[in-house]
Design an enzyme around this catalytic site. Structure first.
Site, PDB file in Angstrom:
ATOM      1  N   SER A 161      28.356  24.733  25.457  1.00  0.00           N
ATOM      2  CA  SER A 161      27.213  23.983  24.930  1.00  0.00           C
ATOM      3  C   SER A 161      26.167  24.885  24.268  1.00  0.00           C
ATOM      4  O   SER A 161      25.387  24.411  23.440  1.00  0.00           O
ATOM      5  CB  SER A 161      26.557  23.164  26.050  1.00  0.00           C
ATOM      6  OG  SER A 161      26.198  24.003  27.140  1.00  0.00           O
ATOM      7  N   ASP A 410      15.949  22.496  32.116  1.00  0.00           N
ATOM      8  CA  ASP A 410      16.985  23.208  31.367  1.00  0.00           C
ATOM      9  C   ASP A 410      16.409  24.558  30.947  1.00  0.00           C
ATOM     10  O   ASP A 410      15.596  24.645  30.027  1.00  0.00           O
ATOM     11  CB  ASP A 410      17.412  22.409  30.131  1.00  0.00           C
ATOM     12  CG  ASP A 410      18.537  23.092  29.351  1.00  0.00           C
ATOM     13  OD1 ASP A 410      18.907  24.233  29.709  1.00  0.00           O
ATOM     14  OD2 ASP A 410      19.048  22.498  28.388  1.00  0.00           O
ATOM     15  N   HIS A 413      19.679  26.394  27.760  1.00  0.00           N
ATOM     16  CA  HIS A 413      19.732  26.111  26.326  1.00  0.00           C
ATOM     17  C   HIS A 413      18.373  26.408  25.692  1.00  0.00           C
ATOM     18  O   HIS A 413      17.421  26.758  26.378  1.00  0.00           O
ATOM     19  CB  HIS A 413      20.135  24.650  26.102  1.00  0.00           C
ATOM     20  CG  HIS A 413      21.469  24.319  26.689  1.00  0.00           C
ATOM     21  ND1 HIS A 413      21.610  23.813  27.966  1.00  0.00           N
ATOM     22  CD2 HIS A 413      22.719  24.439  26.185  1.00  0.00           C
ATOM     23  CE1 HIS A 413      22.905  23.631  28.229  1.00  0.00           C
ATOM     24  NE2 HIS A 413      23.597  24.007  27.169  1.00  0.00           N
TER      25      HIS A 413
END
Length: 434
Positions: A161, A410, A413
């Site tokens: 990802s 998160d 990312h």
């Protein structure tokens, strides 16, 4: 009478001659003064050269000037030295007053989890930094030049990802020149392809978090229902079947090897990492990671591939006070200095394996004429704990008064726009110099 007139004529001629000499002297003096004035004006410095913006179609933000402080503290480096000795991965994040070349409003290709500004992130200082190597000047990514160089070429970003995160950044920058056509996606939108029609340039993202064959049992939030079944000796056909059709590719892996996993070789269980079955040998993720990278690199070396292959090192997370599923947060709002943060133990193990296996593979690749390059973005990313979505992976997550720790953060990312945009500067420099 004639003699007297002759004498008078000579006196008048002499008088006229002297008058002309005076006129000539005055004329010369005036001409000299005019020349001096003209010369003085001609030596006034010209206005400084202003670089044209990277993006010419209605720009959101122009190409940033190098800060005055950097110009003072860094001596110019000869072009030859820059080309031969520049370490693009050792440097600092320096102020970039102009900010990013796109915004979350100008680019429609940003996935919601990385659209931090739209999701309500209140600070914006993290947008105004750019990566600057210490040994050389790093130009900002030139979207026009990139697309021109990539006419009739095929690119792919292969991995997990973070790779999807990266391709969004690249597409957002390129879309300032031309909007790409989205020509393919699979059912889960994990494998996708875009084409820039004016350049016949194709760029894809291939979902392959391990690069080898894996059976994965988890939901969209990363919650697993069973251990991953990982075949250490079987390449993932999702990307391998397209390998020879690619002119350029960036391959990466890493974080997924920390998950609970059962390892297979020759379709037989050989061990596991953090598995519940006590009858299976505990081998550890380091065994599987080294085995996988060696297998991948040997495939690349033997492939005789004629394009350019980047191996990107696994980038760190910045969870504090827990992990992604135990209340971890990433509250910092500015870059940190080199040495303030260290790689976590598991990240250090992954990184050491990567560097060791790549060093061995690079020599063999050169002997076989394969253009394999190390894209060590882990070092660049370590000092940017401020660039993650944190709680703002969700839309206005704190609107009802919740704390950041009360919602899932998160810290792996990257916000878009954000620090990940500088990755493209480094890639283009490596590509152009090669």
């Amino acid at each position: 009478m004639v003699k007297k007139m002759g004498l008078n004529w000579r006196q008048w001629s002499l008088h006229k001659h002297n008058h002309l000499l005076v006129k000539a002297a005055v004329s010369l003096l005036l001409m000299g003064l005019a020349f001096r004035l003209l010369f003085v004006h001609s030596t006034v410095p010209e206005a400084p050269f202003v670089e044209k913006p990277v993006i010419a179609s209605p720009p959101v933000i122009l190409n940033p000037p190098v800060s005055e402080e950097v110009q003072v503290t860094r001596d110019p480096i000869p072009e030859k030295v820059v080309a031969e000795k520049c370490d693009l991965f050792t440097g600092d994040w320096i102020p970039n007053p102009s900010g990013p070349v796109y915004t979350n409003e100008s680019c429609q290709l940003i996935e919601s989890h990385q659209n931090c500004m739209n999701n309500g992130r209140p600070d914006s200082a993290y947008l105004y930094w750019r990566w600057s190597p210490r040994d050389c000047q790093l130009p900002q990514f030139d979207a026009y030049r990139f697309l021109d160089l990539m006419r009739n070429k095929v690119w792919a970003l292969i991995g997990d990802s973070i790779t999807r995160n990266h391709i969004q950044s690249l597409l957002c920058i390129l879309s300032k020149v031309e909007q790409p056509d989205h020509v393919y996606h699979d059912e889960g939108y994990k494998n996708r392809r875009w084409v820039f029609p004016s350049y016949n340039f194709s760029i894809s993202v291939f979902w392959s978090p391990y690069l080898v064959q894996a059976a994965i049992f988890e939901d969209m939030n990363g919650v697993s229902t069973s251990e991953v079944q990982l075949h250490l000796d079987q390449l993932d056909k999702n990307w391998v079947d397209q390998f020879q059709n690619l002119n350029y590719m960036i391959i990466s892996t890493g974080k997924w090897f920390l998950k609970d996993t059962i390892y297979y070789e020759n379709n037989t269980v050989v061990g596991c990492h953090s598995c519940s079955n006590q009858n299976i040998t505990k081998l550890g993720f380091d065994y599987a990671y080294r085995k996988t990278l060696s297998f991948i690199f040997n495939f690349i070396i033997a492939s005789k591939h004629k394009g350019m292959i980047f191996f990107r090192t696994a980038t760190p997370d910045h969870f504090e006070s827990g992990e992604w599923n135990t209340g971890g947060v990433c509250p910092k709002t500015a870059p940190v200095k080199e040495g303030e943060l260290e790689f976590k133990n598991s990240q250090s193990i992954l990184r050491n394996i990567e560097l060791e296996e790549f060093a061995e593979a690079e020599k063999k690749a050169q002997e076989n004429g394969v253009n394999l390059k190390l894209l060590d973005l882990a070092k660049i990313s370590l000092t940017r704990p401020d660039g993650h979505p944190g709680p703002y992976r969700f839309f206005h997550p704190l609107a009802d008064g919740q704390s950041a720790a009360s919602v899932q953060n998160d810290c792996l990312h990257w916000c878009l726009p954000g620090p990940i945009d500088s990755w493209n500067d480094v890639i283009m420099e490596m590509m152009v110099n090669s």
